[in-house]
Design a protein around this motif. Structure first.
Motif, PDB file in Angstrom:
ATOM      1  N   LEU A 311       0.850  -1.186   0.000  1.00 34.04           N
ATOM      2  CA  LEU A 311       0.000   0.000   0.000  1.00 34.04           C
ATOM      3  C   LEU A 311       0.889   1.240   0.000  1.00 34.04           C
ATOM      4  O   LEU A 311       1.749   1.401   0.867  1.00 34.04           O
ATOM      5  CB  LEU A 311      -0.915   0.010   1.221  1.00 34.04           C
ATOM      6  CG  LEU A 311      -1.906  -1.155   1.335  1.00 34.04           C
ATOM      7  CD1 LEU A 311      -2.833  -0.938   2.514  1.00 34.04           C
ATOM      8  CD2 LEU A 311      -2.696  -1.317   0.056  1.00 34.04           C
ATOM      9  N   GLY A 312       0.684   2.105  -0.993  1.00 34.89           N
ATOM     10  CA  GLY A 312       1.512   3.290  -1.111  1.00 34.89           C
ATOM     11  C   GLY A 312       1.356   4.258   0.037  1.00 34.89           C
ATOM     12  O   GLY A 312       2.214   5.117   0.248  1.00 34.89           O
ATOM     13  N   THR A 313       0.271   4.157   0.788  1.00 35.73           N
ATOM     14  CA  THR A 313       0.042   5.078   1.905  1.00 35.73           C
ATOM     15  C   THR A 313       0.752   4.669   3.186  1.00 35.73           C
ATOM     16  O   THR A 313       1.018   5.510   4.045  1.00 35.73           O
ATOM     17  CB  THR A 313      -1.463   5.189   2.184  1.00 35.73           C
ATOM     18  OG1 THR A 313      -1.990   3.869   2.370  1.00 35.73           O
ATOM     19  CG2 THR A 313      -2.177   5.851   1.018  1.00 35.73           C
ATOM     20  N   CYS A 322      -6.394  -9.931  -0.981  1.00 33.19           N
ATOM     21  CA  CYS A 322      -6.781  -9.475   0.355  1.00 33.19           C
ATOM     22  C   CYS A 322      -6.787  -7.946   0.426  1.00 33.19           C
ATOM     23  O   CYS A 322      -7.741  -7.337   0.938  1.00 33.19           O
ATOM     24  CB  CYS A 322      -5.834 -10.044   1.403  1.00 33.19           C
ATOM     25  SG  CYS A 322      -5.834 -11.851   1.525  1.00 33.19           S
ATOM     26  N   ALA A 323      -5.717  -7.333  -0.082  1.00 35.00           N
ATOM     27  CA  ALA A 323      -5.625  -5.878  -0.027  1.00 35.00           C
ATOM     28  C   ALA A 323      -6.700  -5.227  -0.880  1.00 35.00           C
ATOM     29  O   ALA A 323      -7.288  -4.204  -0.502  1.00 35.00           O
ATOM     30  CB  ALA A 323      -4.244  -5.421  -0.482  1.00 35.00           C
ATOM     31  N   TYR A 324      -6.984  -5.825  -2.031  1.00 31.97           N
ATOM     32  CA  TYR A 324      -7.962  -5.235  -2.939  1.00 31.97           C
ATOM     33  C   TYR A 324      -9.334  -5.167  -2.291  1.00 31.97           C
ATOM     34  O   TYR A 324      -9.973  -4.114  -2.257  1.00 31.97           O
ATOM     35  CB  TYR A 324      -8.019  -6.038  -4.234  1.00 31.97           C
ATOM     36  CG  TYR A 324      -9.018  -5.516  -5.235  1.00 31.97           C
ATOM     37  CD1 TYR A 324      -8.652  -4.545  -6.158  1.00 31.97           C
ATOM     38  CD2 TYR A 324     -10.327  -5.974  -5.242  1.00 31.97           C
ATOM     39  CE1 TYR A 324      -9.563  -4.043  -7.057  1.00 31.97           C
ATOM     40  CE2 TYR A 324     -11.246  -5.484  -6.143  1.00 31.97           C
ATOM     41  CZ  TYR A 324     -10.857  -4.519  -7.059  1.00 31.97           C
ATOM     42  OH  TYR A 324     -11.778  -4.037  -7.948  1.00 31.97           O
ATOM     43  N   TYR A 325      -9.811  -6.289  -1.768  1.00 34.68           N
ATOM     44  CA  TYR A 325     -11.155  -6.317  -1.206  1.00 34.68           C
ATOM     45  C   TYR A 325     -11.252  -5.500   0.081  1.00 34.68           C
ATOM     46  O   TYR A 325     -12.281  -4.888   0.360  1.00 34.68           O
ATOM     47  CB  TYR A 325     -11.596  -7.762  -0.964  1.00 34.68           C
ATOM     48  CG  TYR A 325     -12.024  -8.459  -2.226  1.00 34.68           C
ATOM     49  CD1 TYR A 325     -13.159  -8.053  -2.912  1.00 34.68           C
ATOM     50  CD2 TYR A 325     -11.288  -9.520  -2.741  1.00 34.68           C
ATOM     51  CE1 TYR A 325     -13.559  -8.685  -4.078  1.00 34.68           C
ATOM     52  CE2 TYR A 325     -11.678 -10.161  -3.909  1.00 34.68           C
ATOM     53  CZ  TYR A 325     -12.819  -9.741  -4.578  1.00 34.68           C
ATOM     54  OH  TYR A 325     -13.199 -10.354  -5.729  1.00 34.68           O
ATOM     55  N   TYR A 326     -10.177  -5.489   0.875  1.00 34.22           N
ATOM     56  CA  TYR A 326     -10.231  -4.714   2.117  1.00 34.22           C
ATOM     57  C   TYR A 326     -10.273  -3.215   1.817  1.00 34.22           C
ATOM     58  O   TYR A 326     -11.075  -2.480   2.403  1.00 34.22           O
ATOM     59  CB  TYR A 326      -9.021  -5.034   2.994  1.00 34.22           C
ATOM     60  CG  TYR A 326      -9.125  -4.440   4.379  1.00 34.22           C
ATOM     61  CD1 TYR A 326      -9.690  -5.164   5.423  1.00 34.22           C
ATOM     62  CD2 TYR A 326      -8.682  -3.150   4.645  1.00 34.22           C
ATOM     63  CE1 TYR A 326      -9.805  -4.620   6.688  1.00 34.22           C
ATOM     64  CE2 TYR A 326      -8.793  -2.593   5.906  1.00 34.22           C
ATOM     65  CZ  TYR A 326      -9.352  -3.338   6.923  1.00 34.22           C
ATOM     66  OH  TYR A 326      -9.478  -2.775   8.173  1.00 34.22           O
ATOM     67  N   VAL A 327      -9.414  -2.757   0.908  1.00 34.80           N
ATOM     68  CA  VAL A 327      -9.388  -1.334   0.579  1.00 34.80           C
ATOM     69  C   VAL A 327     -10.680  -0.925  -0.112  1.00 34.80           C
ATOM     70  O   VAL A 327     -11.211   0.167   0.116  1.00 34.80           O
ATOM     71  CB  VAL A 327      -8.159  -1.020  -0.297  1.00 34.80           C
ATOM     72  CG1 VAL A 327      -8.216   0.409  -0.827  1.00 34.80           C
ATOM     73  CG2 VAL A 327      -6.877  -1.209   0.503  1.00 34.80           C
ATOM     74  N   LYS A 328     -11.231  -1.793  -0.944  1.00 35.78           N
ATOM     75  CA  LYS A 328     -12.469  -1.467  -1.645  1.00 35.78           C
ATOM     76  C   LYS A 328     -13.621  -1.302  -0.661  1.00 35.78           C
ATOM     77  O   LYS A 328     -14.486  -0.433  -0.839  1.00 35.78           O
ATOM     78  CB  LYS A 328     -12.790  -2.559  -2.656  1.00 35.78           C
ATOM     79  CG  LYS A 328     -14.023  -2.261  -3.504  1.00 35.78           C
ATOM     80  CD  LYS A 328     -14.315  -3.377  -4.482  1.00 35.78           C
ATOM     81  CE  LYS A 328     -14.855  -4.596  -3.772  1.00 35.78           C
ATOM     82  NZ  LYS A 328     -15.329  -5.637  -4.706  1.00 35.78           N
ATOM     83  N   GLN A 343      -6.138   2.927  -6.136  1.00 39.42           N
ATOM     84  CA  GLN A 343      -5.010   3.388  -6.927  1.00 39.42           C
ATOM     85  C   GLN A 343      -3.702   3.383  -6.131  1.00 39.42           C
ATOM     86  O   GLN A 343      -2.623   3.537  -6.712  1.00 39.42           O
ATOM     87  CB  GLN A 343      -5.289   4.801  -7.444  1.00 39.42           C
ATOM     88  CG  GLN A 343      -5.470   5.816  -6.332  1.00 39.42           C
ATOM     89  CD  GLN A 343      -5.907   7.164  -6.852  1.00 39.42           C
ATOM     90  OE1 GLN A 343      -6.045   7.338  -8.061  1.00 39.42           O
ATOM     91  NE2 GLN A 343      -6.121   8.116  -5.964  1.00 39.42           N
ATOM     92  N   HIS A 344      -3.777   3.212  -4.824  1.00 36.82           N
ATOM     93  CA  HIS A 344      -2.575   3.170  -3.995  1.00 36.82           C
ATOM     94  C   HIS A 344      -1.996   1.759  -3.866  1.00 36.82           C
ATOM     95  O   HIS A 344      -0.982   1.591  -3.193  1.00 36.82           O
ATOM     96  CB  HIS A 344      -2.879   3.727  -2.597  1.00 36.82           C
ATOM     97  CG  HIS A 344      -3.277   5.165  -2.598  1.00 36.82           C
ATOM     98  ND1 HIS A 344      -4.198   5.685  -1.714  1.00 36.82           N
ATOM     99  CD2 HIS A 344      -2.911   6.189  -3.399  1.00 36.82           C
ATOM    100  CE1 HIS A 344      -4.353   6.980  -1.958  1.00 36.82           C
ATOM    101  NE2 HIS A 344      -3.597   7.307  -2.982  1.00 36.82           N
ATOM    102  N   LEU A 345      -2.646   0.761  -4.473  1.00 39.43           N
ATOM    103  CA  LEU A 345      -2.111  -0.598  -4.447  1.00 39.43           C
ATOM    104  C   LEU A 345      -0.943  -0.714  -5.421  1.00 39.43           C
ATOM    105  O   LEU A 345      -1.063  -0.361  -6.605  1.00 39.43           O
ATOM    106  CB  LEU A 345      -3.193  -1.612  -4.814  1.00 39.43           C
ATOM    107  CG  LEU A 345      -4.046  -2.173  -3.661  1.00 39.43           C
ATOM    108  CD1 LEU A 345      -4.838  -1.064  -2.987  1.00 39.43           C
ATOM    109  CD2 LEU A 345      -4.985  -3.250  -4.166  1.00 39.43           C
ATOM    110  N   ILE A 346       0.180  -1.217  -4.940  1.00 40.02           N
ATOM    111  CA  ILE A 346       1.397  -1.333  -5.756  1.00 40.02           C
ATOM    112  C   ILE A 346       1.803  -2.803  -5.808  1.00 40.02           C
ATOM    113  O   ILE A 346       2.142  -3.395  -4.777  1.00 40.02           O
ATOM    114  CB  ILE A 346       2.543  -0.477  -5.176  1.00 40.02           C
ATOM    115  CG1 ILE A 346       2.101   0.995  -5.054  1.00 40.02           C
ATOM    116  CG2 ILE A 346       3.790  -0.601  -6.033  1.00 40.02           C
ATOM    117  CD1 ILE A 346       3.114   1.875  -4.355  1.00 40.02           C
TER     118      ILE A 346
END
Length: 353
Positions: A311-313, A322-328, A343-346
């Protein structure tokens, strides 16, 4: 030709029909307010995620509620939306003489629903299209499923639907410029109203409306008094909000112009985030309970990471899914709590991968 063009875009002194410049200016006002408030909420959420993160996640719904109070107050008081009243315009029933009188109940509710719901649904639709395009780019869903085929058909038809929608508004504006139509927007036609200029009689009638409740308050019953107090409280909130917007409208327009570039806004948001503290050593007994002991394990699913994604943040690494669904769903980092978007997913690619 110049005189003819001036006649098309201007009106005589006795004509209450607003020009195309006035109606376009009042529409652009609310279009500038929303992104400016959105940026203010984003800055607050970045400075204190625990306190203002809820405002960021529910911004669309809170803005719709605020817009509902604002438009309801102005439609009841001035027969116009906030932006229309700001530019000295009012709504009258189609075919009306233009004298000051409250909007009929049918036109009132149609105007209120179209003013509030259409912008809200449009924002939600644009976010849905953006999310579906990202899922298609990263192949989140099964390509052979019926839902996937339905989404692809929707994405393929959306540009044509949007082109038709914008073309319809352009057609109405051209007819309005050439004096072949009463409405510059199809939404006004659906509401059964048209725009006209405010007159001196309208301003006097608006002043009388504010004086009537105090004059008749003594003759009211208890339930009527409670209803009047609630109505005045809602009106006071709407009036204070509208006054603040009126004073800061040019500043909000400046903010909207300054942050019009999405890339510039993204870079600024990344640069202004506070630097998170480095993760504790995983082999120590005092490690964070949110982080696994092994460096190769995802903090969300607690399994060995697949398709490493940072995560860029915050800099923490997870499985991509996991990151996609959690951030969404939550719009924040699961470990640090910083406001985060898709858009912050790298994606991270190792030499062996």
């Amino acid at each position: 030709m110049a005189e003819r063009g001036a006649h098309i875009t201007t009106a005589s002194a006795g004509d209450d029909r607003p020009t195309i410049f006035e109606v376009v200016a009042q529409e652009s006002l609310m279009a500038a307010v929303r992104p400016a408030l959105h940026h203010v909420v984003k800055v607050l959420a970045e400075s204190n995620p625990a306190r203002y993160g809820t405002l960021w996640r529910w911004f669309d719904e809170l803005y719709m509620l605020l817009d509902l109070l604002l438009q309801q107050h102005y439609l009841s008081w001035a027969n116009a939306s906030f932006s229309e009243n700001f530019y000295g315009l009012k709504r009258v029933k189609v075919g009306s003489t233009g004298a000051h009188c409250p909007l009929p109940r049918k036109q009132y509710w149609k105007s209120l629903l179209l003013l509030v719901l259409v912008p809200y649904l449009r924002v939600k639709l644009e976010k849905l299209v953006s999310r579906l395009r990202e899922e298609e780019d990263y192949s989140i869903q099964n390509p052979t499923s019926f839902r996937k085929r339905l989404y692809k058909a929707f994405l393929a038809s959306y540009p044509f639907v949007r082109f038709s929608w914008e073309g319809l508004f352009l057609f109405y504006q051209l007819r309005y410029i050439l004096w072949h139509g009463r409405h510059h927007s199809p939404l006004l036609g659906l509401a059964g109203v048209q725009l006209a200029r405010l007159t001196l009689d309208d301003l006097k009638a608006m002043e009388k409306i504010t004086e009537k409740p105090t004059a008749r308050q003594a003759a009211m019953s208890l339930s009527q008094r409670v209803r009047c107090i609630m109505k005045k409280a809602i009106g006071g909130v709407a009036f204070s909000v509208s006054s603040s917007l009126s004073l800061g409208v040019f500043f909000l327009q400046f903010l909207e112009w300054w942050y019009s570039s999405e890339n510039q806004e993204t870079l600024k948001s990344l640069n202004t985030l506070p630097v998170p503290s480095p993760p504790l050593h995983f082999e120590l007994e005092t490690y964070s309970p949110l982080l696994p002991k092994l460096k190769t394990v995802c903090p969300l699913c607690r399994k060995v990471r697949v398709n490493d994604t940072a995560l860029g943040t915050s800099g923490y690494v997870f499985c991509y899914r996991c990151a996609y669904y959690y951030v969404k769903n939550h719009q924040r980092c699961p470990v640090s709590g910083y406001p985060t978007e898709l858009q912050h997913l790298i994606r991270l690619y190792t030499p062996d991968g």
